[in-house]
Design an enzyme around this catalytic site. Structure first.
Site, short mmCIF file in Angstrom:
data_model
loop_
_atom_site.label_atom_id
_atom_site.label_comp_id
_atom_site.label_asym_id
_atom_site.label_seq_id
_atom_site.Cartn_x
_atom_site.Cartn_y
_atom_site.Cartn_z
N TYR A 1 -104.36 -49.95 -5.45
CA TYR A 1 -103.26 -50.71 -6.06
C TYR A 1 -103.42 -50.75 -7.57
O TYR A 1 -104.47 -50.44 -8.11
CB TYR A 1 -103.17 -52.13 -5.48
CG TYR A 1 -104.27 -53.08 -5.93
CD1 TYR A 1 -104.15 -53.80 -7.12
CD2 TYR A 1 -105.41 -53.26 -5.16
CE1 TYR A 1 -105.15 -54.66 -7.52
CE2 TYR A 1 -106.40 -54.14 -5.56
CZ TYR A 1 -106.26 -54.84 -6.75
OH TYR A 1 -107.25 -55.70 -7.14
N CYS A 2 -102.33 -51.13 -8.24
CA CYS A 2 -102.33 -51.29 -9.70
C CYS A 2 -101.35 -52.41 -10.05
O CYS A 2 -101.13 -53.31 -9.24
CB CYS A 2 -101.99 -49.98 -10.40
SG CYS A 2 -100.33 -49.36 -10.07
N ARG A 3 -100.75 -52.35 -11.22
CA ARG A 3 -99.80 -53.39 -11.62
C ARG A 3 -98.40 -53.12 -11.10
O ARG A 3 -97.75 -53.99 -10.56
CB ARG A 3 -99.77 -53.54 -13.15
CG ARG A 3 -98.84 -54.65 -13.63
CD ARG A 3 -98.75 -54.74 -15.14
NE ARG A 3 -98.34 -53.48 -15.77
CZ ARG A 3 -97.09 -53.04 -15.84
NH1 ARG A 3 -96.11 -53.72 -15.31
NH2 ARG A 3 -96.82 -51.89 -16.42
#
Length: 121
Positions: free
Chosen positions: A87-89
């Site tokens: 995941y990331c932003r």
């Protein structure tokens, strides 16, 4: 006048093309429930590919931080026999990371944005 009648069709075609280009049909993409299940039941590695500063400001409990820029070098240190949930932003970096991991032989799952996590903190 004839061209105006075709605008709705053109708009639909452009939307479809953009959806495909954006990865809406990405087979590595998972929702928050499936990501949490992979972590809980299959002991998937939860990988946060944001910057160390973003990670320090808040992250999913149990995640490890490997910024996407360093992933090509760091991937070999991840257990290849475990699934990886990334995941990331916003979902852009996680999509890149999942694709890279898949090419390297990992079972990668792209959660997209951290906000999609439903498995706790």
């Amino acid at each position: 006048m004839r061209a105006i009648r075709h605008l709705p069709l053109l708009g639909a075609l452009l939307f479809a093309a953009c959806s495909v280009a954006a990865g809406d049909d990405d087979p590595t993409r998972v929702d928050g429930d499936r990501a949490a299940q992979l972590v809980a039941e299959e002991h998937a590695i939860l990988l946060d590919v944001r910057t160390p500063q973003e990670f320090a400001a808040g992250h999913v409990e149990g995640a490890i931080n490997v910024p996407v820029q360093t992933l090509p070098e760091a991937a070999s240190e991840l257990a290849i026999d475990r699934p990886v949930v990334v995941y990331c932003r916003s979902g852009h970096r996680s999509a890149r990371a999942a694709a890279l991991l898949e090419r390297e032989g990992y079972e990668a799952h792209d959660l997209g944005p951290m906000s999609a996590w439903t498995g706790g903190s």
